[in-house]
Design a protein around this motif. Structure first.
Motif, PDB file in Angstrom:
ATOM      1  N   VAL A 235       0.844  -1.050   0.108  1.00 43.08           N
ATOM      2  CA  VAL A 235      -0.004   0.065  -0.148  1.00 43.08           C
ATOM      3  C   VAL A 235       0.783   1.165   0.083  1.00 43.08           C
ATOM      4  CG1 VAL A 235      -1.546   1.380   1.359  1.00 43.08           C
ATOM      5  CG2 VAL A 235      -1.918  -1.153   1.180  1.00 43.08           C
ATOM      6  N   ALA A 236       0.604   2.133  -0.878  1.00 42.29           N
ATOM      7  CA  ALA A 236       1.135   3.439  -0.992  1.00 42.29           C
ATOM      8  C   ALA A 236       0.129   4.318  -0.272  1.00 42.29           C
ATOM      9  CB  ALA A 236       1.567   3.986  -2.368  1.00 42.29           C
ATOM     10  N   ASN A 237       0.558   4.913   0.615  1.00 41.94           N
ATOM     11  CA  ASN A 237      -0.186   6.056   1.543  1.00 41.94           C
ATOM     12  C   ASN A 237       0.960   7.193   2.124  1.00 41.94           C
ATOM     13  OD1 ASN A 237      -2.675   6.712   2.542  1.00 41.94           O
ATOM     14  ND2 ASN A 237      -1.815   6.593   4.624  1.00 41.94           N
ATOM     15  N   LYS A 238       0.419   8.061   2.752  1.00 46.56           N
ATOM     16  CA  LYS A 238       0.934   9.415   3.090  1.00 46.56           C
ATOM     17  C   LYS A 238       2.349   8.754   3.830  1.00 46.56           C
ATOM     18  CE  LYS A 238       0.418  12.661   2.410  1.00 46.56           C
ATOM     19  NZ  LYS A 238       1.048  13.098   1.198  1.00 46.56           N
ATOM     20  N   ILE A 239       3.288   9.556   3.629  1.00 52.60           N
ATOM     21  CA  ILE A 239       4.540   9.462   4.179  1.00 52.60           C
ATOM     22  C   ILE A 239       4.650   9.108   5.919  1.00 52.60           C
ATOM     23  CG2 ILE A 239       5.412  11.676   4.506  1.00 52.60           C
ATOM     24  CD1 ILE A 239       7.860   9.133   3.330  1.00 52.60           C
ATOM     25  N   ALA A 273       6.798  -0.882  -7.733  1.00 52.35           N
ATOM     26  CA  ALA A 273       6.565  -0.090  -9.074  1.00 52.35           C
ATOM     27  C   ALA A 273       5.811   1.190  -8.805  1.00 52.35           C
ATOM     28  CB  ALA A 273       5.697  -1.049 -10.028  1.00 52.35           C
ATOM     29  N   ILE A 274       5.486   1.500  -7.606  1.00 46.45           N
ATOM     30  CA  ILE A 274       4.519   2.664  -7.376  1.00 46.45           C
ATOM     31  C   ILE A 274       5.710   3.932  -7.369  1.00 46.45           C
ATOM     32  CG2 ILE A 274       3.010   3.877  -5.835  1.00 46.45           C
ATOM     33  CD1 ILE A 274       2.062   1.111  -4.764  1.00 46.45           C
ATOM     34  N   GLU A 275       5.049   4.806  -8.298  1.00 48.96           N
ATOM     35  CA  GLU A 275       5.645   6.046  -8.479  1.00 48.96           C
ATOM     36  C   GLU A 275       5.329   6.914  -7.095  1.00 48.96           C
ATOM     37  OE1 GLU A 275       5.071   8.676 -11.909  1.00 48.96           O
ATOM     38  OE2 GLU A 275       6.304  10.166 -11.079  1.00 48.96           O
ATOM     39  N   ILE A 276       6.496   7.575  -6.539  1.00 47.92           N
ATOM     40  CA  ILE A 276       6.409   8.254  -5.127  1.00 47.92           C
ATOM     41  C   ILE A 276       6.358   9.830  -5.498  1.00 47.92           C
ATOM     42  CG2 ILE A 276       7.121   8.632  -2.779  1.00 47.92           C
ATOM     43  CD1 ILE A 276       5.591   6.077  -3.332  1.00 47.92           C
ATOM     44  N   GLU A 277       5.472  10.561  -5.233  1.00 44.41           N
ATOM     45  CA  GLU A 277       5.482  12.009  -5.593  1.00 44.41           C
ATOM     46  C   GLU A 277       6.667  12.634  -4.517  1.00 44.41           C
ATOM     47  OE1 GLU A 277       2.165  13.758  -4.478  1.00 44.41           O
ATOM     48  OE2 GLU A 277       2.633  15.886  -5.292  1.00 44.41           O
ATOM     49  N   GLU A 278       7.691  13.344  -5.118  1.00 48.78           N
ATOM     50  CA  GLU A 278       8.586  14.141  -4.369  1.00 48.78           C
ATOM     51  C   GLU A 278       7.728  15.702  -4.541  1.00 48.78           C
ATOM     52  OE1 GLU A 278      11.829  11.454  -3.361  1.00 48.78           O
ATOM     53  OE2 GLU A 278      11.591  13.610  -2.647  1.00 48.78           O
ATOM     54  N   ARG A 279       8.020  16.299  -3.201  1.00 46.43           N
ATOM     55  CA  ARG A 279       7.475  17.493  -3.146  1.00 46.43           C
ATOM     56  C   ARG A 279       8.608  18.745  -2.854  1.00 46.43           C
ATOM     57  NH1 ARG A 279       2.191  18.196  -3.844  1.00 46.43           N
ATOM     58  NH2 ARG A 279       2.161  20.010  -2.632  1.00 46.43           N
ATOM     59  N   ARG A 280       8.048  19.726  -2.738  1.00 49.88           N
ATOM     60  CA  ARG A 280       9.161  20.990  -2.855  1.00 49.88           C
ATOM     61  C   ARG A 280       9.711  21.042  -1.550  1.00 49.88           C
ATOM     62  NH1 ARG A 280       7.172  26.094  -2.625  1.00 49.88           N
ATOM     63  NH2 ARG A 280       5.469  25.460  -1.510  1.00 49.88           N
ATOM     64  N   PRO A 281      10.878  21.613  -1.436  1.00 41.00           N
ATOM     65  CA  PRO A 281      11.764  21.441  -0.097  1.00 41.00           C
ATOM     66  C   PRO A 281      11.215  22.444   0.803  1.00 41.00           C
ATOM     67  CG  PRO A 281      13.175  21.479  -2.107  1.00 41.00           C
ATOM     68  CD  PRO A 281      11.696  21.768  -2.610  1.00 41.00           C
ATOM     69  N   GLU A 282      10.630  23.650   0.373  1.00 44.35           N
ATOM     70  CA  GLU A 282      10.009  24.707   1.228  1.00 44.35           C
ATOM     71  C   GLU A 282       8.813  24.084   1.961  1.00 44.35           C
ATOM     72  OE1 GLU A 282      11.777  26.128  -2.247  1.00 44.35           O
ATOM     73  OE2 GLU A 282      10.286  24.921  -2.142  1.00 44.35           O
ATOM     74  N   ALA A 298      19.662  21.024   1.934  1.00 46.60           N
ATOM     75  CA  ALA A 298      19.018  20.170   1.075  1.00 46.60           C
ATOM     76  C   ALA A 298      17.756  19.283   1.813  1.00 46.60           C
ATOM     77  CB  ALA A 298      20.253  19.128   0.762  1.00 46.60           C
ATOM     78  N   VAL A 299      16.921  18.841   1.077  1.00 47.37           N
ATOM     79  CA  VAL A 299      15.765  18.199   1.515  1.00 47.37           C
ATOM     80  C   VAL A 299      15.241  16.909   0.889  1.00 47.37           C
ATOM     81  CG1 VAL A 299      13.167  18.602   1.661  1.00 47.37           C
ATOM     82  CG2 VAL A 299      14.735  20.381   2.344  1.00 47.37           C
ATOM     83  N   PHE A 300      14.804  15.766   1.542  1.00 46.41           N
ATOM     84  CA  PHE A 300      14.248  14.646   1.265  1.00 46.41           C
ATOM     85  C   PHE A 300      12.788  14.575   1.584  1.00 46.41           C
ATOM     86  CE2 PHE A 300      13.719  10.560  -0.189  1.00 46.41           C
ATOM     87  CZ  PHE A 300      13.375   9.618   0.668  1.00 46.41           C
ATOM     88  N   ASN A 301      11.908  14.732   0.500  1.00 43.16           N
ATOM     89  CA  ASN A 301      10.554  14.994   0.913  1.00 43.16           C
ATOM     90  C   ASN A 301       9.795  14.176  -0.172  1.00 43.16           C
ATOM     91  OD1 ASN A 301       8.388  16.287   2.021  1.00 43.16           O
ATOM     92  ND2 ASN A 301       8.237  18.141   0.591  1.00 43.16           N
ATOM     93  N   PRO A 302       9.733  12.806   0.108  1.00 37.91           N
ATOM     94  CA  PRO A 302       8.718  11.865  -0.637  1.00 37.91           C
ATOM     95  C   PRO A 302       7.332  12.306   0.116  1.00 37.91           C
ATOM     96  CG  PRO A 302      10.110  10.723   1.073  1.00 37.91           C
ATOM     97  CD  PRO A 302      10.561  12.129   1.104  1.00 37.91           C
ATOM     98  N   ALA A 303       6.135  12.400  -0.754  1.00 39.46           N
ATOM     99  CA  ALA A 303       4.970  12.566  -0.112  1.00 39.46           C
ATOM    100  C   ALA A 303       4.277  11.183   0.408  1.00 39.46           C
ATOM    101  CB  ALA A 303       3.921  13.255  -1.194  1.00 39.46           C
ATOM    102  N   PHE A 304       4.778  10.076  -0.167  1.00 41.98           N
ATOM    103  CA  PHE A 304       4.246   8.847   0.131  1.00 41.98           C
ATOM    104  C   PHE A 304       5.301   7.628   0.494  1.00 41.98           C
ATOM    105  CE2 PHE A 304       0.012  10.355  -0.903  1.00 41.98           C
ATOM    106  CZ  PHE A 304       0.080  11.241  -2.035  1.00 41.98           C
ATOM    107  N   ASP A 305       4.690   6.966   1.382  1.00 43.86           N
ATOM    108  CA  ASP A 305       5.742   5.586   1.331  1.00 43.86           C
ATOM    109  C   ASP A 305       4.962   4.269   0.958  1.00 43.86           C
ATOM    110  OD1 ASP A 305       5.872   6.154   5.189  1.00 43.86           O
ATOM    111  OD2 ASP A 305       4.451   5.101   3.751  1.00 43.86           O
ATOM    112  N   VAL A 306       5.374   3.198   0.965  1.00 42.44           N
ATOM    113  CA  VAL A 306       5.052   2.134   0.526  1.00 42.44           C
ATOM    114  C   VAL A 306       5.103   0.941   1.932  1.00 42.44           C
ATOM    115  CG1 VAL A 306       5.188   0.005  -0.716  1.00 42.44           C
ATOM    116  CG2 VAL A 306       5.471   2.248  -1.743  1.00 42.44           C
ATOM    117  N   THR A 307       3.756   0.443   2.184  1.00 39.62           N
ATOM    118  CA  THR A 307       3.740  -0.367   3.426  1.00 39.62           C
ATOM    119  C   THR A 307       3.604  -1.750   2.917  1.00 39.62           C
ATOM    120  OG1 THR A 307       2.863   1.302   4.678  1.00 39.62           O
ATOM    121  CG2 THR A 307       2.694  -0.992   5.471  1.00 39.62           C
ATOM    122  N   PRO A 308       4.601  -2.742   3.066  1.00 36.50           N
ATOM    123  CA  PRO A 308       4.492  -3.973   2.628  1.00 36.50           C
ATOM    124  C   PRO A 308       3.331  -4.780   3.325  1.00 36.50           C
ATOM    125  CG  PRO A 308       6.435  -3.643   3.392  1.00 36.50           C
ATOM    126  CD  PRO A 308       5.809  -2.685   3.860  1.00 36.50           C
ATOM    127  N   ALA A 309       2.650  -5.518   2.328  1.00 35.34           N
ATOM    128  CA  ALA A 309       1.290  -6.474   2.698  1.00 35.34           C
ATOM    129  C   ALA A 309       1.602  -7.151   4.266  1.00 35.34           C
ATOM    130  CB  ALA A 309       0.915  -7.205   1.649  1.00 35.34           C
TER     131      ALA A 309
END
Ligand SMILES: CSC[C@H]1O[C@H](OP(=O)(O)O)[C@H](O)[C@@H]1O
Length: 328
Positions: A235-239, A273-282, A298-309
């Motif tokens: 499942v991809a859901n909010k980070i 295979a799920i594309e994870i949106e990267e959002r603005r550093p601000e 510098a910022v690492f800001n993925p908007a989602f993560d993937v939870t294994p089944a």
């Protein structure tokens, strides 16, 4: 409460979720440009709400006139506005499928989707409420939510929060621990607002406090939504969802995902295979215009993560508990 996203007099009308909880503001969007911008700044957000907005956006493009190719180009802009929630592209594709019949047919298809969404969410969350009751013993329940998967993430009712509404109606909710959900605070801004509106007791907590809440025995079940569910049940859901699932597994707390079938993407075998949106550093380096990190950080800001089944107790849709298709 009005629909989160709707069609009124030729405009896509949304509740402006950036303004909440301070201001309840409704926006009328009359062009694809305006709708794309609203999607990208999360004025309208949440997988099912994005699907509905995308479909209505195709109607905006169709009524604007131009060639079928021009409408298809606008539809692609809508579908690509945010990559992770599969519902956005699904809603655009479904509405676009009626283009040959004309703009009214496109709109009619989109409006059917809006009508369907609330019912699907009510059904999925009703199934999930029974799963929660079967997986827990303590009554009333102390639940934990992450991000916002309520009315505001859908056309109406909600998915994970829809479970709270069903259980609250039966007097089975003691309280909800609400992850604030950094960096955009969908939990403290939106979920807390919805729970307050519904009179459900809640406490806002830092995302980093969730594991401690479980360690102290304060959580009977974790409830989250989803943005894309792979064929194997990843499942991809909010980070922040993935560490929540790890903590829940470690502490033996049920972890239940609630989503409509339109969030399932059987075209992908696993979450890899799920594309994870990267959002603005601000979004991380500033808050309300106040700088929180050094200029140029510098910022690492993925908007989602993937939870294994394997970390998920159940993925529940309007069809009930989904049996994951193990990857070969
Ligand atoms: C019912 S889908 C809600 C889902 O969407 C949210 O993401 P965003 O706020 O970026 O649109 C989050 O992942 C929620 O669980």
């Amino acid at each position: 409460m009005r629909r989160t996203v709707d069609w009124v007099d030729g405009a896509v009308v949304i509740i402006d979720q950036v303004a909440l909880p301070g201001e309840y503001r409704v926006l009328e969007l009359r062009t694809v440009d305006e709708l794309v911008a609203a999607i990208q700044r999360l004025a309208v957000r949440g997988a099912p709400a994005l699907g509905a907005a995308g479909a209505l956006g195709v109607a905006l493009a169709a009524f604007a006139g131009g060639s079928a190719d021009a409408v298809r180009a606008q539809a692609e802009r809508l579908a690509a506005a945010r990559p992770t929630a599969v519902n956005l592209r699904w809603g655009v594709t479904r509405a676009l499928g009626r283009l040959d019949e004309g703009a009214e047919a496109v709109l009619a298809e989109a409006l059917v989707m809006l009508d369907e969404d609330e019912q699907l969410n009510r059904t999925a969350s009703a199934h999930a409420a029974e799963v929660v009751l079967a997986e827990t013993t303590r009554r009333p329940l102390r639940l934990l939510s992450h991000c916002n998967a309520g009315h505001l993430a859908t056309v109406a009712w909600g998915t994970a929060l829809g479970v709270v509404w069903h259980l609250q109606a039966r007097g089975l909710v003691e309280s909800v621990l609400v992850d604030e959900t950094r960096p955009l605070l969908q939990g403290s801004r939106l979920t807390a607002w919805e729970l307050a509106q519904a009179g459900v007791p809640y406490r806002v907590q830092p995302d980093s406090a969730a594991a401690t809440a479980m360690a102290r025995g304060l959580v009977d079940c974790v409830l989250v939504g989803a943005d894309r569910i792979a064929a194997n049940g990843d499942v991809a859901n909010k980070i922040g969802t993935y560490p929540l699932a790890i903590a829940a597994a470690h502490h033996g707390v049920p972890f239940v995902v609630v989503a409509p079938e339109s969030t399932v993407d059987t075209s992908i075998a696993s979450g890899a295979a799920i594309e994870i949106e990267e959002r603005r550093p601000e979004e991380l380096t500033e808050l309300g215009g106040v700088r929180l990190a050094p200029a140029g950080a510098a910022v690492f800001n993925p908007a989602f993560d993937v939870t294994p089944a394997a970390l998920i107790t159940a993925v529940v849709t309007e069809n009930g508990v989904r049996a994951p298709q193990p990857t070969s």
